[in-house]
Design a protein around this motif. Structure first.
Motif, mmCIF file in Angstrom:
data_model
loop_
_atom_site.group_PDB
_atom_site.id
_atom_site.type_symbol
_atom_site.label_atom_id
_atom_site.label_comp_id
_atom_site.label_asym_id
_atom_site.label_seq_id
_atom_site.Cartn_x
_atom_site.Cartn_y
_atom_site.Cartn_z
ATOM 1 N N ILE A 26 0.951 -1.178 0.083
ATOM 2 C CA ILE A 26 -0.086 0.242 0.050
ATOM 3 C C ILE A 26 0.690 1.186 0.013
ATOM 4 O O ILE A 26 0.562 2.342 -0.685
ATOM 5 N N CYS A 27 1.995 1.164 0.630
ATOM 6 C CA CYS A 27 3.028 2.341 0.745
ATOM 7 C C CYS A 27 3.287 3.023 -0.623
ATOM 8 O O CYS A 27 3.140 4.115 -0.869
ATOM 9 N N PRO A 28 3.966 2.163 -1.434
ATOM 10 C CA PRO A 28 4.049 2.872 -3.047
ATOM 11 C C PRO A 28 2.747 2.987 -3.693
ATOM 12 O O PRO A 28 2.652 3.956 -4.730
ATOM 13 N N PHE A 29 1.679 2.421 -3.573
ATOM 14 C CA PHE A 29 0.433 2.388 -4.147
ATOM 15 C C PHE A 29 0.008 3.794 -3.805
ATOM 16 O O PHE A 29 -0.277 4.578 -4.832
ATOM 17 N N LEU A 30 0.070 4.242 -2.545
ATOM 18 C CA LEU A 30 -0.641 5.677 -2.276
ATOM 19 C C LEU A 30 0.457 6.696 -2.542
ATOM 20 O O LEU A 30 -0.096 7.855 -2.905
ATOM 21 N N GLY A 31 1.854 6.401 -2.601
ATOM 22 C CA GLY A 31 3.042 7.436 -2.379
ATOM 23 C C GLY A 31 3.418 7.764 -3.856
ATOM 24 O O GLY A 31 3.851 8.672 -4.099
ATOM 25 N N VAL A 32 3.352 6.654 -4.612
ATOM 26 C CA VAL A 32 3.970 6.957 -6.358
ATOM 27 C C VAL A 32 2.768 6.853 -7.123
ATOM 28 O O VAL A 32 3.142 6.930 -8.323
ATOM 29 N N SER A 33 1.592 7.097 -6.830
ATOM 30 C CA SER A 33 0.622 6.872 -7.816
ATOM 31 C C SER A 33 0.074 8.282 -8.243
ATOM 32 O O SER A 33 -1.107 8.258 -8.931
ATOM 33 N N LYS A 34 0.684 9.261 -8.231
ATOM 34 C CA LYS A 34 0.388 10.594 -8.473
ATOM 35 C C LYS A 34 0.320 10.891 -9.861
ATOM 36 O O LYS A 34 -0.423 11.507 -10.524
ATOM 37 N N THR A 113 11.268 -2.910 1.706
ATOM 38 C CA THR A 113 10.276 -3.333 2.850
ATOM 39 C C THR A 113 8.893 -3.302 2.163
ATOM 40 O O THR A 113 8.116 -3.524 3.078
ATOM 41 N N ASN A 114 8.812 -3.499 0.888
ATOM 42 C CA ASN A 114 7.467 -3.725 0.205
ATOM 43 C C ASN A 114 6.902 -4.970 0.370
ATOM 44 O O ASN A 114 7.376 -6.070 0.321
ATOM 45 N N CYS A 115 5.961 -5.197 1.288
ATOM 46 C CA CYS A 115 5.387 -6.461 1.944
ATOM 47 C C CYS A 115 4.923 -7.356 0.879
ATOM 48 O O CYS A 115 4.688 -8.409 0.977
ATOM 49 N N ALA A 116 4.497 -6.657 -0.570
ATOM 50 C CA ALA A 116 4.094 -7.526 -1.426
ATOM 51 C C ALA A 116 5.201 -8.309 -2.140
ATOM 52 O O ALA A 116 5.004 -9.352 -2.493
ATOM 53 N N VAL A 117 6.380 -7.827 -2.210
ATOM 54 C CA VAL A 117 7.637 -8.621 -2.605
ATOM 55 C C VAL A 117 7.908 -9.737 -1.783
ATOM 56 O O VAL A 117 7.967 -10.975 -2.302
#
Length: 201
Positions: A26-34, A113-117
């Motif tokens: 969720i962290c990159p999903f919310l942070g890098v999706s602009k 630290t991406n838990c998806a990986v």
């Protein structure tokens, strides 16, 4: 065999999308999706790391940890492998795609630290997948992550052009939009399985 591989692939992309169904990454999903360029760059980077991580962790688990009774070291070993791979990806990006490297900024090291990986590498082992099945699963999850990032980048571009109540501006409206996109993916569960069943019998 082909049918099961296609089911695994499509399951990772649509049915069990790690971001929109399992809420991992969720962290990159919310942070890098602009912005679309950043979102697609992050999606491709994560997909590459997932494939490399699976290719490295599956043999380590199968041929080193399990035979020697070291299964309890799985999480630590996998994190170390993923961290090394992310460093490699960062070095390659900095050398060959400096603009994307600068635009991703702090979020590129956060792939470590991406838990998806980590989640896909552990779930491949837990689900009892062989090496080929694990690679197909990781590819599906990576494409699903990329799809979620690109779709949500489009949604966020529309949100920025629409007036929202002051209390909803910023993160609240982003989370509401993410939940609506997530709900849309629940509809794929029966459709994909039925289509593949009809094609392969």
């Amino acid at each position: 065999m082909l049918k099961s591989l296609i089911l695994i692939l499509m399951g990772g992309v649509l049915i069990n999308n790690y971001v929109l169904q399992r809420f991992l990454g969720i962290c990159p999903f919310l942070g890098v999706s602009k912005k679309l360029k950043q979102a697609s760059g992050m999606g491709v980077a994560v997909t590459f790391v997932m494939l490399c991580a699976t290719a490295a962790t599956w043999p380590v688990q199968t041929y080193i940890l399990e035979p020697n009774g070291l299964g309890y070291l799985q999480t630590i070993a996998f994190i170390l492998i993923i961290a090394a791979l992310v460093q490699f990806v960062e070095i390659v990006m900095k050398k060959f795609i400096p603009a994307l490297h600068r635009s991703l900024g702090i979020y590129l090291p956060l792939i470590t630290t991406n838990c998806a990986v980590l989640g896909v590498t552990i779930n491949n082992i837990t689900d009892g997948y062989g090496f080929l099945e694990s690679m197909v699963s990781s590819l599906g999850v990576g494409i699903g992550f990329l799809l979620a990032m690109v779709l949500f980048a489009g949604v966020r571009s529309r949100i920025e052009n629409c007036p929202a109540p002051k209390s909803f501006q910023g993160l609240p409206v982003t989370l509401v939009a993410a939940s609506i996109v997530s709900l849309a993916f629940f509809g794929f569960t029966g459709i994909v399985t039925n289509v593949i069943e009809k094609i392969f019998g």
